[in-house]
Design a protein around this motif. Structure first.
Motif, PDB file in Angstrom:
ATOM      1  N   ILE A  85     -15.250  -4.204 -16.908  1.00 29.83           N
ATOM      2  CA  ILE A  85     -14.630  -2.903 -16.662  1.00 29.83           C
ATOM      3  C   ILE A  85     -13.230  -3.027 -16.083  1.00 29.83           C
ATOM      4  O   ILE A  85     -12.469  -2.065 -16.102  1.00 29.83           O
ATOM      5  N   GLY A  86     -12.886  -4.202 -15.566  1.00 27.42           N
ATOM      6  CA  GLY A  86     -11.515  -4.406 -15.102  1.00 27.42           C
ATOM      7  C   GLY A  86     -10.507  -4.280 -16.221  1.00 27.42           C
ATOM      8  O   GLY A  86      -9.326  -4.011 -15.984  1.00 27.42           O
ATOM      9  N   GLN A  87     -10.979  -4.470 -17.461  1.00 26.52           N
ATOM     10  CA  GLN A  87     -10.102  -4.361 -18.626  1.00 26.52           C
ATOM     11  C   GLN A  87     -10.017  -2.930 -19.162  1.00 26.52           C
ATOM     12  O   GLN A  87      -9.311  -2.670 -20.141  1.00 26.52           O
ATOM     13  N   THR A  88     -10.728  -1.996 -18.504  1.00 27.18           N
ATOM     14  CA  THR A  88     -10.681  -0.599 -18.920  1.00 27.18           C
ATOM     15  C   THR A  88      -9.261  -0.064 -18.792  1.00 27.18           C
ATOM     16  O   THR A  88      -8.615  -0.227 -17.751  1.00 27.18           O
ATOM     17  N   VAL A  89      -8.769   0.578 -19.836  1.00 25.77           N
ATOM     18  CA  VAL A  89      -7.419   1.156 -19.807  1.00 25.77           C
ATOM     19  C   VAL A  89      -7.470   2.489 -19.063  1.00 25.77           C
ATOM     20  O   VAL A  89      -8.219   3.396 -19.441  1.00 25.77           O
ATOM     21  N   THR A  90      -6.691   2.576 -18.005  1.00 24.21           N
ATOM     22  CA  THR A  90      -6.687   3.793 -17.187  1.00 24.21           C
ATOM     23  C   THR A  90      -5.518   4.714 -17.511  1.00 24.21           C
ATOM     24  O   THR A  90      -5.584   5.913 -17.271  1.00 24.21           O
ATOM     25  N   SER A  91      -4.426   4.156 -18.036  1.00 26.66           N
ATOM     26  CA  SER A  91      -3.258   4.967 -18.385  1.00 26.66           C
ATOM     27  C   SER A  91      -2.324   4.143 -19.263  1.00 26.66           C
ATOM     28  O   SER A  91      -2.579   2.955 -19.513  1.00 26.66           O
ATOM     29  N   LEU A  92      -1.247   4.777 -19.713  1.00 28.34           N
ATOM     30  CA  LEU A  92      -0.228   4.096 -20.495  1.00 28.34           C
ATOM     31  C   LEU A  92       1.123   4.267 -19.807  1.00 28.34           C
ATOM     32  O   LEU A  92       1.444   5.350 -19.304  1.00 28.34           O
ATOM     33  N   GLU A  93       1.896   3.195 -19.776  1.00 30.61           N
ATOM     34  CA  GLU A  93       3.269   3.267 -19.277  1.00 30.61           C
ATOM     35  C   GLU A  93       4.219   3.247 -20.471  1.00 30.61           C
ATOM     36  O   GLU A  93       4.119   2.377 -21.334  1.00 30.61           O
ATOM     37  N   ILE A  94       5.133   4.208 -20.514  1.00 23.36           N
ATOM     38  CA  ILE A  94       6.072   4.326 -21.623  1.00 23.36           C
ATOM     39  C   ILE A  94       7.436   3.830 -21.149  1.00 23.36           C
ATOM     40  O   ILE A  94       7.982   4.330 -20.163  1.00 23.36           O
ATOM     41  N   ASP A  95       7.988   2.828 -21.863  1.00 17.63           N
ATOM     42  CA  ASP A  95       9.303   2.315 -21.477  1.00 17.63           C
ATOM     43  C   ASP A  95      10.409   3.140 -22.131  1.00 17.63           C
ATOM     44  O   ASP A  95      10.162   4.137 -22.818  1.00 17.63           O
ATOM     45  N   GLY A  96      11.666   2.729 -21.914  1.00 18.54           N
ATOM     46  CA  GLY A  96      12.812   3.477 -22.416  1.00 18.54           C
ATOM     47  C   GLY A  96      12.884   3.560 -23.919  1.00 18.54           C
ATOM     48  O   GLY A  96      13.532   4.468 -24.474  1.00 18.54           O
ATOM     49  N   GLN A  97      12.246   2.638 -24.613  1.00 16.13           N
ATOM     50  CA  GLN A  97      12.229   2.649 -26.077  1.00 16.13           C
ATOM     51  C   GLN A  97      11.010   3.386 -26.637  1.00 16.13           C
ATOM     52  O   GLN A  97      10.761   3.378 -27.845  1.00 16.13           O
ATOM     53  N   GLY A  98      10.245   3.986 -25.753  1.00 18.00           N
ATOM     54  CA  GLY A  98       9.082   4.736 -26.206  1.00 18.00           C
ATOM     55  C   GLY A  98       7.875   3.866 -26.502  1.00 18.00           C
ATOM     56  O   GLY A  98       6.898   4.340 -27.085  1.00 18.00           O
ATOM     57  N   GLN A  99       7.916   2.578 -26.091  1.00 20.21           N
ATOM     58  CA  GLN A  99       6.788   1.676 -26.311  1.00 20.21           C
ATOM     59  C   GLN A  99       5.755   1.856 -25.195  1.00 20.21           C
ATOM     60  O   GLN A  99       6.118   1.923 -24.014  1.00 20.21           O
ATOM     61  N   ALA A 100       4.515   1.932 -25.587  1.00 18.57           N
ATOM     62  CA  ALA A 100       3.436   2.159 -24.619  1.00 18.57           C
ATOM     63  C   ALA A 100       2.807   0.836 -24.200  1.00 18.57           C
ATOM     64  O   ALA A 100       2.474  -0.001 -25.048  1.00 18.57           O
ATOM     65  N   THR A 101       2.655   0.646 -22.905  1.00 11.60           N
ATOM     66  CA  THR A 101       1.970  -0.524 -22.360  1.00 11.60           C
ATOM     67  C   THR A 101       0.714  -0.057 -21.630  1.00 11.60           C
ATOM     68  O   THR A 101       0.807   0.799 -20.745  1.00 11.60           O
ATOM     69  N   PRO A 102      -0.465  -0.577 -22.002  1.00 13.22           N
ATOM     70  CA  PRO A 102      -1.686  -0.129 -21.322  1.00 13.22           C
ATOM     71  C   PRO A 102      -1.749  -0.627 -19.875  1.00 13.22           C
ATOM     72  O   PRO A 102      -1.384  -1.767 -19.579  1.00 13.22           O
ATOM     73  N   VAL A 103      -2.189   0.233 -18.982  1.00 14.99           N
ATOM     74  CA  VAL A 103      -2.439  -0.134 -17.589  1.00 14.99           C
ATOM     75  C   VAL A 103      -3.945  -0.228 -17.412  1.00 14.99           C
ATOM     76  O   VAL A 103      -4.671   0.746 -17.645  1.00 14.99           O
ATOM     77  N   ARG A 104      -4.425  -1.407 -17.028  1.00 13.06           N
ATOM     78  CA  ARG A 104      -5.854  -1.634 -16.899  1.00 13.06           C
ATOM     79  C   ARG A 104      -6.291  -1.482 -15.448  1.00 13.06           C
ATOM     80  O   ARG A 104      -5.496  -1.610 -14.528  1.00 13.06           O
TER      81      ARG A 104
END
Length: 395
Positions: A240-259
């Motif tokens: 469950i530590g790998q569960t995605v809780t949110s997404l971070e969007i950078d300046g180029q609109g790329q989404a990075t998952p926050v676990r």
């Protein structure tokens, strides 16, 4: 004719295991009590009893009290703790936890060995040295019976799939230690072992289902459903530590998952405090010290932590619907106020209370879970419920 013989042998083997289970769970007991509990006739139990005695699994303790109707006093029997011992090693990223237990699950030796910065090869050397020391002190009949390794990673089919905190560098623990000591060697995820500890030693003994959340360098869950450990099809259940809780969007609109473990593991807390204060090389003791100094930066970080863990528990509840949660966290054990905040956060989400407890003897939970796992295998009682004596909290 052959089929009947096979069925008879299978029934005999099953009854032998049931008698052994009865002795393990109800020591001291007697043949007459076993006969009553298993609804087997006295002659059958006596035959099975004699087989187990011949194998050395049992020891007689003397006579008990006669029944109220008179008759002979029953001979009391228990598992022979001098038969041999098992070893469990928790391969932590800072310490090697080593536990030696007798066949009936009693703790014989426990040691915590500093291994910070050591390679797996150095850790293997330390383990072999420890085993040699234990063998020199051993006076049992059969010596070492089996070894369990607690792994902070994913295990499937008794093999390490991932080990994020220790580079295994091609070391096959099962092959290496089986060849060296000629005993069964079992690998299991540390969160799963914490869950087994709760089921067989501690708070979940009377529960049908429970989930243990292990919060250390990462976050994992050990899941007990219908009294059985649930690993999933490939050993990934409980990650469950790998569960995605949110997404971070950078300046180029790329989404990075926050676990989940990116923000709410013990390491994540330490990392956030270091970044906030411009410090380096903090550890759990530093976090506890800052908490007791009422540090405002830490207070905000811990508030986010308790909200995140409450949410994780709530989501897990909605998915698995267990009878209770247990939290294995040395940090929360040091700062028990955090547990009350987690309970309050869960209550706000669920609109009701739910059993959320802190694992007692957290430093021993994984190795005691390992003791249960390897003891089941050594006795040939996989799938049979064994109840181990509760461990004193001050051990």
């Amino acid at each position: 004719m052959v089929q009947r013989s096979m069925n008879r042998n299978q029934l005999h083997d099953q009854n032998l295991k049931l008698v052994l289970q009865q002795v393990f769970n109800n020591h001291p007991t007697s043949r007459i009590e076993i006969s009553h509990q298993l609804h087997l006739n006295k002659s059958t139990v006596s035959s099975l009893y004699n087989t187990l005695m011949a194998k050395g699994y049992l020891r007689e303790l003397g006579y008990g009290n006669a029944s109220t109707s008179g008759g002979r006093k029953p001979t009391l029997v228990a598992l022979n703790q001098d038969y041999g011992y098992t070893l469990t090693f928790d391969l932590g990223y800072r310490h090697l936890h080593a536990l030696a237990t007798t066949l009936n699950g009693k703790v014989w030796k426990y040691d915590r060995i500093e291994t910070r910065g050591q390679s797996i090869h150095e850790m293997v050397d330390r383990i072999n040295h420890y085993i040699a020391m234990v063998q020199n002190e051993d006076a049992s009949t059969n010596g070492l019976l089996g070894i369990c390794f607690s792994i902070h990673g994913i295990i499937d089919d008794n093999k390490i799939k991932t080990s994020p905190f220790i580079d295994m560098d091609g070391v096959d623990l099962v092959q290496l230690f089986t060849m060296t000591y000629d005993v069964p060697v079992v690998l299991e995820n540390e969160a799963n072992l914490s869950a087994i500890y709760e089921r067989d030693f501690n708070g979940a003994r009377d529960l049908n289902s429970a989930v243990t959340i292990s919060i250390h360098r990462g976050i994992g869950a050990g899941v007990i459903l219908h009294r059985e450990l649930f690993r999933g099809e490939h050993g990934d259940a409980g990650e469950i530590g790998q569960t995605v809780t949110s997404l971070e969007i950078d300046g180029q609109g790329q989404a990075t998952p926050v676990r989940a473990e990116d923000i709410s593991s013990e390491d994540a807390i330490i990392r956030q405090v270091e970044q906030q204060k411009g410090l380096k090389n903090l550890d759990r003791d530093d976090i506890v010290r800052l908490y007791r100094q009422h540090d405002t930066d830490l207070a905000l970080i811990l508030q986010r932590f308790t909200i995140a863990i409450s949410s994780l528990l709530y989501n897990t509840m909605r998915t698995l619907d267990p009878d209770a949660f247990f939290i294995n966290s040395p940090l929360i054990e040091e700062v028990p106020e955090l547990l009350e905040q987690i309970r309050a956060g869960y209550r706000r989400l669920a609109k009701q209370d739910f059993p959320i407890s802190l694992t007692t003897n957290a430093r021993l939970a994984t190795v005691l879970g390992g003791c249960s796992l390897i003891t089941h295998q050594v006795l040939g009682l996989e799938g049979y419920a064994l109840q181990f004596e509760r461990i004193p909290e001050n051990l």
